[in-house]
Write a protein that holds these residues in place. Structure first.
Motif, PDB file in Angstrom:
ATOM      1  N   TYR A   1      15.183  10.611   9.354  1.00  0.00           N
ATOM      2  CA  TYR A   1      15.249  10.724   7.904  1.00  0.00           C
ATOM      3  C   TYR A   1      15.632   9.414   7.222  1.00  0.00           C
ATOM      4  O   TYR A   1      15.158   9.130   6.111  1.00  0.00           O
ATOM      5  CB  TYR A   1      16.229  11.833   7.518  1.00  0.00           C
ATOM      6  N   ALA A   2      16.455   8.620   7.861  1.00  0.00           N
ATOM      7  CA  ALA A   2      16.861   7.344   7.262  1.00  0.00           C
ATOM      8  C   ALA A   2      15.662   6.408   7.129  1.00  0.00           C
ATOM      9  O   ALA A   2      15.467   5.765   6.089  1.00  0.00           O
ATOM     10  CB  ALA A   2      17.955   6.694   8.102  1.00  0.00           C
ATOM     11  N   THR A   3      14.845   6.336   8.192  1.00  0.00           N
ATOM     12  CA  THR A   3      13.644   5.489   8.136  1.00  0.00           C
ATOM     13  C   THR A   3      12.646   6.040   7.129  1.00  0.00           C
ATOM     14  O   THR A   3      11.988   5.288   6.399  1.00  0.00           O
ATOM     15  CB  THR A   3      12.995   5.396   9.524  1.00  0.00           C
ATOM     16  N   ALA A   4      12.535   7.362   7.087  1.00  0.00           N
ATOM     17  CA  ALA A   4      11.628   7.989   6.127  1.00  0.00           C
ATOM     18  C   ALA A   4      12.042   7.665   4.695  1.00  0.00           C
ATOM     19  O   ALA A   4      11.195   7.397   3.832  1.00  0.00           O
ATOM     20  CB  ALA A   4      11.596   9.496   6.344  1.00  0.00           C
ATOM     21  N   LEU A   5      13.351   7.679   4.445  1.00  0.00           N
ATOM     22  CA  LEU A   5      13.852   7.362   3.106  1.00  0.00           C
ATOM     23  C   LEU A   5      13.506   5.926   2.728  1.00  0.00           C
ATOM     24  O   LEU A   5      13.115   5.642   1.583  1.00  0.00           O
ATOM     25  CB  LEU A   5      15.361   7.576   3.061  1.00  0.00           C
ATOM     26  N   SER A   6      13.628   5.016   3.691  1.00  0.00           N
ATOM     27  CA  SER A   6      13.262   3.616   3.438  1.00  0.00           C
ATOM     28  C   SER A   6      11.776   3.498   3.107  1.00  0.00           C
ATOM     29  O   SER A   6      11.381   2.744   2.205  1.00  0.00           O
ATOM     30  CB  SER A   6      13.599   2.764   4.669  1.00  0.00           C
ATOM     31  N   ASP A   7      10.942   4.260   3.822  1.00  0.00           N
ATOM     32  CA  ASP A   7       9.501   4.225   3.553  1.00  0.00           C
ATOM     33  C   ASP A   7       9.171   4.775   2.169  1.00  0.00           C
ATOM     34  O   ASP A   7       8.283   4.257   1.478  1.00  0.00           O
ATOM     35  CB  ASP A   7       8.744   5.018   4.623  1.00  0.00           C
ATOM     36  N   ILE A   8       9.865   5.834   1.757  1.00  0.00           N
ATOM     37  CA  ILE A   8       9.630   6.385   0.422  1.00  0.00           C
ATOM     38  C   ILE A   8      10.027   5.384  -0.652  1.00  0.00           C
ATOM     39  O   ILE A   8       9.344   5.220  -1.675  1.00  0.00           O
ATOM     40  CB  ILE A   8      10.399   7.714   0.241  1.00  0.00           C
TER      41      ILE A   8
ATOM     42  N   ASN B   1       0.848  -1.187   0.000  1.00  0.00           N
ATOM     43  CA  ASN B   1       0.000   0.000   0.000  1.00  0.00           C
ATOM     44  C   ASN B   1       0.886   1.239   0.000  1.00  0.00           C
ATOM     45  O   ASN B   1       1.512   1.575   1.010  1.00  0.00           O
ATOM     46  CB  ASN B   1      -0.925   0.000   1.217  1.00  0.00           C
ATOM     47  N   ALA B   2       0.966   1.911  -1.137  1.00  0.00           N
ATOM     48  CA  ALA B   2       1.868   3.047  -1.287  1.00  0.00           C
ATOM     49  C   ALA B   2       1.496   4.203  -0.365  1.00  0.00           C
ATOM     50  O   ALA B   2       2.378   4.893   0.160  1.00  0.00           O
ATOM     51  CB  ALA B   2       1.862   3.515  -2.739  1.00  0.00           C
ATOM     52  N   ILE B   3       0.191   4.410  -0.147  1.00  0.00           N
ATOM     53  CA  ILE B   3      -0.245   5.535   0.687  1.00  0.00           C
ATOM     54  C   ILE B   3       0.214   5.345   2.129  1.00  0.00           C
ATOM     55  O   ILE B   3       0.663   6.300   2.774  1.00  0.00           O
ATOM     56  CB  ILE B   3      -1.775   5.684   0.629  1.00  0.00           C
ATOM     57  N   ALA B   4       0.105   4.131   2.631  1.00  0.00           N
ATOM     58  CA  ALA B   4       0.517   3.865   4.015  1.00  0.00           C
ATOM     59  C   ALA B   4       2.008   4.129   4.189  1.00  0.00           C
ATOM     60  O   ALA B   4       2.438   4.742   5.181  1.00  0.00           O
ATOM     61  CB  ALA B   4       0.175   2.430   4.395  1.00  0.00           C
ATOM     62  N   TYR B   5       2.822   3.680   3.230  1.00  0.00           N
ATOM     63  CA  TYR B   5       4.269   3.924   3.309  1.00  0.00           C
ATOM     64  C   TYR B   5       4.577   5.418   3.194  1.00  0.00           C
ATOM     65  O   TYR B   5       5.440   5.943   3.914  1.00  0.00           O
ATOM     66  CB  TYR B   5       5.004   3.162   2.204  1.00  0.00           C
ATOM     67  N   TYR B   6       3.885   6.096   2.289  1.00  0.00           N
ATOM     68  CA  TYR B   6       4.131   7.524   2.087  1.00  0.00           C
ATOM     69  C   TYR B   6       3.772   8.313   3.338  1.00  0.00           C
ATOM     70  O   TYR B   6       4.539   9.181   3.784  1.00  0.00           O
ATOM     71  CB  TYR B   6       3.319   8.015   0.893  1.00  0.00           C
ATOM     72  N   ASP B   7       2.621   8.004   3.932  1.00  0.00           N
ATOM     73  CA  ASP B   7       2.210   8.711   5.148  1.00  0.00           C
ATOM     74  C   ASP B   7       3.187   8.446   6.294  1.00  0.00           C
ATOM     75  O   ASP B   7       3.501   9.352   7.077  1.00  0.00           O
ATOM     76  CB  ASP B   7       0.800   8.278   5.561  1.00  0.00           C
ATOM     77  N   ARG B   8       3.657   7.211   6.391  1.00  0.00           N
ATOM     78  CA  ARG B   8       4.611   6.911   7.459  1.00  0.00           C
ATOM     79  C   ARG B   8       5.934   7.628   7.212  1.00  0.00           C
ATOM     80  O   ARG B   8       6.615   8.033   8.159  1.00  0.00           O
ATOM     81  CB  ARG B   8       4.817   5.404   7.595  1.00  0.00           C
ATOM     82  N   ALA B   9       6.286   7.799   5.948  1.00  0.00           N
ATOM     83  CA  ALA B   9       7.495   8.556   5.624  1.00  0.00           C
ATOM     84  C   ALA B   9       7.354  10.012   6.073  1.00  0.00           C
ATOM     85  O   ALA B   9       8.283  10.587   6.654  1.00  0.00           O
ATOM     86  CB  ALA B   9       7.774   8.493   4.121  1.00  0.00           C
ATOM     87  N   LEU B  10       6.195  10.607   5.807  1.00  0.00           N
ATOM     88  CA  LEU B  10       5.951  11.987   6.233  1.00  0.00           C
ATOM     89  C   LEU B  10       6.037  12.105   7.757  1.00  0.00           C
ATOM     90  O   LEU B  10       6.591  13.086   8.286  1.00  0.00           O
ATOM     91  CB  LEU B  10       4.581  12.456   5.758  1.00  0.00           C
ATOM     92  N   LEU B  11       5.493  11.094   8.443  1.00  0.00           N
ATOM     93  CA  LEU B  11       5.550  11.099   9.905  1.00  0.00           C
ATOM     94  C   LEU B  11       6.987  11.006  10.400  1.00  0.00           C
ATOM     95  O   LEU B  11       7.401  11.753  11.301  1.00  0.00           O
ATOM     96  CB  LEU B  11       4.719   9.938  10.460  1.00  0.00           C
ATOM     97  N   ASN B  12       7.757  10.108   9.807  1.00  0.00           N
ATOM     98  CA  ASN B  12       9.152   9.957  10.227  1.00  0.00           C
ATOM     99  C   ASN B  12       9.975  11.197   9.906  1.00  0.00           C
ATOM    100  O   ASN B  12      10.954  11.500  10.606  1.00  0.00           O
ATOM    101  CB  ASN B  12       9.767   8.719   9.576  1.00  0.00           C
ATOM    102  N   MET B  13       9.584  11.926   8.882  1.00  0.00           N
ATOM    103  CA  MET B  13      10.257  13.192   8.590  1.00  0.00           C
ATOM    104  C   MET B  13       9.976  14.203   9.696  1.00  0.00           C
ATOM    105  O   MET B  13      10.862  14.955  10.097  1.00  0.00           O
ATOM    106  CB  MET B  13       9.811  13.724   7.235  1.00  0.00           C
TER     107      MET B  13
END
Length: 329
Positions: free
Chosen positions: A167-174, A150-162
């Motif tokens: 940033y490293a975890t956010a990059l993995s989520d993106i 689910n791309a939206i779930a990963y993208y939203d979690r990336a925004l949260l981690n930002m």
């Protein structure tokens, strides 16, 4: 004579007792047919009452048997319909800015059973808006556990981690969001935006080459709308790499996009925000031109920045830019 009379009376009494006694004995050993029918009638009445309540309970889906199956079709359909209504109401409330009410409705929908990925994602977004990052992260994790592409779930979690500056975890989520978008495209997301967000992360991580590559991929995509910040942020990466000429070109492109967006701006606040960004880009471009020895181009950029500052009645910026222009004299 008297004796005979007495004997006759005794015989009569004996005979009477003999006749009466059998009748009394028979009365004790038998029962009344009427009393039997009363019991039967009561049993039938109670049976029909119990049957009626059972049928009514089944028809209304309110069976109180604790051992009844949990997957009763009628109850499940009603629960699903109710959860769907709460979900739709939550979307309306979230758009209206009623975040706490939206969270309440989504919690009701999820607790009703048969929660969907979309419910967890939307509640996670609501929690993130209310700065409840722990609950937001929990909901995004739940969504990803239910649907790992689910791309939206990963993208939203990336925004949260930002926001959490991880940033490293956010990059993995993106990266996961990009892979998921390829495997199962979502109409809500644009690949252009995913590349732009990864470019921003690389910029923050000081991966200048990676940032330039991602911003370039974002700008090359035909889908979605170009954001002036993509040009401006790529200009920052070019500046860090010492490529001032390309950075100047990107600032010019960002200003061009802003000029187009101002035409369609629907509020004064939006126009002022865009104008402020353009003023900043003119100043940065002036600094780069000055570094390259292009004094005339630098002065032209500063003149444009000053014009915007006057229009915004930004006295602080007007004073600063005037001083910079004076230094070029």
């Amino acid at each position: 004579m008297k004796k005979n009379t007495t004997n006759k009376k005794q015989v009569v009494k004996k005979n009477a007792r003999a006749v009466i006694a059998p009748k009394t004995a028979n009365a004790k050993q038998s029962f009344s047919p009427w009393s039997l029918s009363i019991y039967v009638y009561w049993f039938i009445i109670l049976f029909f009452i119990a049957a009626t309540f059972y049928i009514l309970g089944r028809s209304h889906g309110t069976c109180t048997d604790v051992n009844a199956p949990a997957n009763n079709v009628e109850i499940t359909e009603e629960a699903l319909l109710q959860a769907s209504d709460y979900y739709e109401n939550a979307k309306v409330k979230l758009v209206a800015g009623n975040i706490s009410e939206a969270i309440s409705d989504l919690t009701t929908a999820i607790d009703a059973g048969n929660a969907t990925v979309e419910m967890y994602i939307l509640r996670g977004e609501a929690y993130m808006q209310s700065a409840n990052y722990r609950e937001a992260l929990s909901d995004f994790n739940s969504a990803i556990e239910m649907d790992q592409v689910n791309a939206i779930a990963y993208y939203d979690r990336a925004l949260l981690n930002m926001r959490l500056e991880d940033y490293a975890t956010a990059l993995s989520d993106i990266n996961n969001a990009l892979a998921a978008q390829t495997a199962k495209p979502s109409a809500v997301l644009q690949v252009r935006d995913l590349y732009a967000k990864r470019g921003q992360l690389n910029l923050w991580l000081k991966n200048w080459e990676g940032a330039v590559a991602d911003y370039t991929n974002s700008l090359a995509r035909p889908d979605g709308v170009v954001s002036p910040s993509v040009y401006a942020e790529r200009a920052e990466a070019y500046t860090q790499l010492g490529n001032y000429a390309d950075a100047i070109n990107d600032y010019a492109s960002a200003i061009r996009v802003i000029s187009e967006q101002i035409q369609g701006a629907t509020s004064a606040a939006e126009r002022e925000s865009l104008s402020g960004n353009a003023m900043s880009y003119f100043e940065k471009s002036a600094a780069l031109n000055l570094a390259l020895g292009n004094t005339d181009a630098a002065r032209s950029d500063l003149d444009s920045a000053y014009t915007i500052a006057v229009a915004l009645v930004d006295n602080t910026s007007m004073s600063r830019i005037q001083n910079l222009i004076a230094e070029l004299q």
